[in-house]
Design a protein around this motif. Structure first.
Motif, PDB file in Angstrom:
ATOM      1  N   UNK A  18       0.682  -1.237  -0.262  1.00  0.00           N
ATOM      2  CA  UNK A  18       0.036   0.106   0.157  1.00  0.00           C
ATOM      3  C   UNK A  18       0.919   1.049  -0.101  1.00  0.00           C
ATOM      4  N   UNK A  19       1.685   1.588  -1.128  1.00  0.00           N
ATOM      5  CA  UNK A  19       2.382   2.671  -1.309  1.00  0.00           C
ATOM      6  C   UNK A  19       1.861   4.135  -0.710  1.00  0.00           C
ATOM      7  N   UNK A  20       0.672   4.247  -0.949  1.00  0.00           N
ATOM      8  CA  UNK A  20       0.025   5.547  -0.464  1.00  0.00           C
ATOM      9  C   UNK A  20      -0.074   5.695   1.251  1.00  0.00           C
ATOM     10  N   UNK A  21       0.596   4.656   1.784  1.00  0.00           N
ATOM     11  CA  UNK A  21       0.631   4.808   3.182  1.00  0.00           C
ATOM     12  C   UNK A  21       1.928   5.184   3.891  1.00  0.00           C
ATOM     13  N   UNK A  22       2.762   5.431   2.685  1.00  0.00           N
ATOM     14  CA  UNK A  22       4.243   5.646   3.082  1.00  0.00           C
ATOM     15  C   UNK A  22       4.391   7.020   3.871  1.00  0.00           C
ATOM     16  N   UNK A  23       3.576   8.004   3.833  1.00  0.00           N
ATOM     17  CA  UNK A  23       3.733   9.135   4.494  1.00  0.00           C
ATOM     18  C   UNK A  23       2.788   9.257   5.637  1.00  0.00           C
ATOM     19  N   UNK A  24       2.198   8.231   6.053  1.00  0.00           N
ATOM     20  CA  UNK A  24       1.438   8.287   7.417  1.00  0.00           C
ATOM     21  C   UNK A  24       1.690   7.216   8.430  1.00  0.00           C
ATOM     22  N   UNK A  25       3.079   6.996   8.437  1.00  0.00           N
ATOM     23  CA  UNK A  25       3.612   6.471   9.622  1.00  0.00           C
ATOM     24  C   UNK A  25       4.151   7.348  10.722  1.00  0.00           C
ATOM     25  N   UNK A  26       4.206   7.138  11.845  1.00  0.00           N
ATOM     26  CA  UNK A  26       4.808   7.747  13.003  1.00  0.00           C
ATOM     27  C   UNK A  26       5.533   6.543  13.661  1.00  0.00           C
ATOM     28  N   UNK A  27       6.861   6.759  14.047  1.00  0.00           N
ATOM     29  CA  UNK A  27       7.619   5.722  14.643  1.00  0.00           C
ATOM     30  C   UNK A  27       7.703   6.117  16.071  1.00  0.00           C
ATOM     31  N   UNK A  28       7.469   5.400  16.896  1.00  0.00           N
ATOM     32  CA  UNK A  28       7.667   5.364  18.221  1.00  0.00           C
ATOM     33  C   UNK A  28       8.790   4.312  18.780  1.00  0.00           C
ATOM     34  N   UNK A  29       9.544   5.039  19.683  1.00  0.00           N
ATOM     35  CA  UNK A  29      10.724   4.235  20.165  1.00  0.00           C
ATOM     36  C   UNK A  29      11.076   4.703  21.750  1.00  0.00           C
ATOM     37  N   UNK A  30      11.582   3.691  22.249  1.00  0.00           N
ATOM     38  CA  UNK A  30      12.115   3.868  23.707  1.00  0.00           C
ATOM     39  C   UNK A  30      13.418   3.692  23.855  1.00  0.00           C
ATOM     40  N   UNK A  31      14.150   3.316  22.634  1.00  0.00           N
ATOM     41  CA  UNK A  31      15.386   2.770  22.552  1.00  0.00           C
ATOM     42  C   UNK A  31      16.312   3.677  21.851  1.00  0.00           C
ATOM     43  N   UNK A  32      17.538   3.510  22.069  1.00  0.00           N
ATOM     44  CA  UNK A  32      18.581   4.371  21.486  1.00  0.00           C
ATOM     45  C   UNK A  32      18.572   4.069  19.743  1.00  0.00           C
ATOM     46  N   UNK A  33      18.568   5.027  19.216  1.00  0.00           N
ATOM     47  CA  UNK A  33      18.818   4.881  17.614  1.00  0.00           C
ATOM     48  C   UNK A  33      19.883   4.225  17.233  1.00  0.00           C
ATOM     49  N   UNK A  34      19.899   2.846  16.415  1.00  0.00           N
ATOM     50  CA  UNK A  34      20.882   2.325  15.765  1.00  0.00           C
ATOM     51  C   UNK A  34      21.034   3.361  14.617  1.00  0.00           C
ATOM     52  N   UNK A  35      22.346   3.087  13.957  1.00  0.00           N
ATOM     53  CA  UNK A  35      22.801   3.782  12.646  1.00  0.00           C
ATOM     54  C   UNK A  35      21.730   3.636  11.549  1.00  0.00           C
ATOM     55  N   UNK A  36      21.404   2.331  11.363  1.00  0.00           N
ATOM     56  CA  UNK A  36      20.481   1.771  10.523  1.00  0.00           C
ATOM     57  C   UNK A  36      19.071   2.480  10.785  1.00  0.00           C
ATOM     58  N   UNK A  37      18.649   2.841  12.091  1.00  0.00           N
ATOM     59  CA  UNK A  37      17.335   3.479  12.414  1.00  0.00           C
ATOM     60  C   UNK A  37      17.368   5.032  12.001  1.00  0.00           C
ATOM     61  N   UNK A  38      18.441   5.186  12.312  1.00  0.00           N
ATOM     62  CA  UNK A  38      18.686   7.016  12.065  1.00  0.00           C
ATOM     63  C   UNK A  38      18.597   7.122  10.620  1.00  0.00           C
ATOM     64  N   UNK A  39      19.608   6.483   9.803  1.00  0.00           N
ATOM     65  CA  UNK A  39      19.433   6.334   8.285  1.00  0.00           C
ATOM     66  C   UNK A  39      17.938   6.266   7.671  1.00  0.00           C
TER      67      UNK A  39
END
Length: 69
Positions: free
Chosen positions: A19-40
């Motif tokens: 469902x490509x039309x949902x690409x701009x409808x995400x909000x990421x939630x985290x309680x963890x430190x960002x890995x380099x992959x997550x930051x990228x």
């Protein structure tokens, strides 16, 4: 970003694949430190991200920004 069985990046990619039309409808939630992959990932896809713990008004604000953009 981290969940049991699948992480947020994997969920995002699987969802956008179907469902490509949902690409701009995400909000990421985290309680963890960002890995380099997550930051990228967050920089590349420009997903809003809230750090836990967050106040409910902050989540509502992020949702309103997505739907009013």
């Amino acid at each position: 970003l981290k969940m049991a069985g699948i992480n947020g990046v994997e969920l995002y990619k699987a969802t956008v694949l179907k469902r490509p039309w949902l690409a701009d409808r995400f909000i990421m939630l985290t309680g963890d430190v960002f890995s380099e992959d997550a930051k990228a990932f967050l920089e590349k896809h420009r997903c809003p991200c809230l750090l836990k713990p967050f106040e409910p008004p902050k989540l509502l604000e992020a949702i309103n920004r997505l739907f009013n953009a």
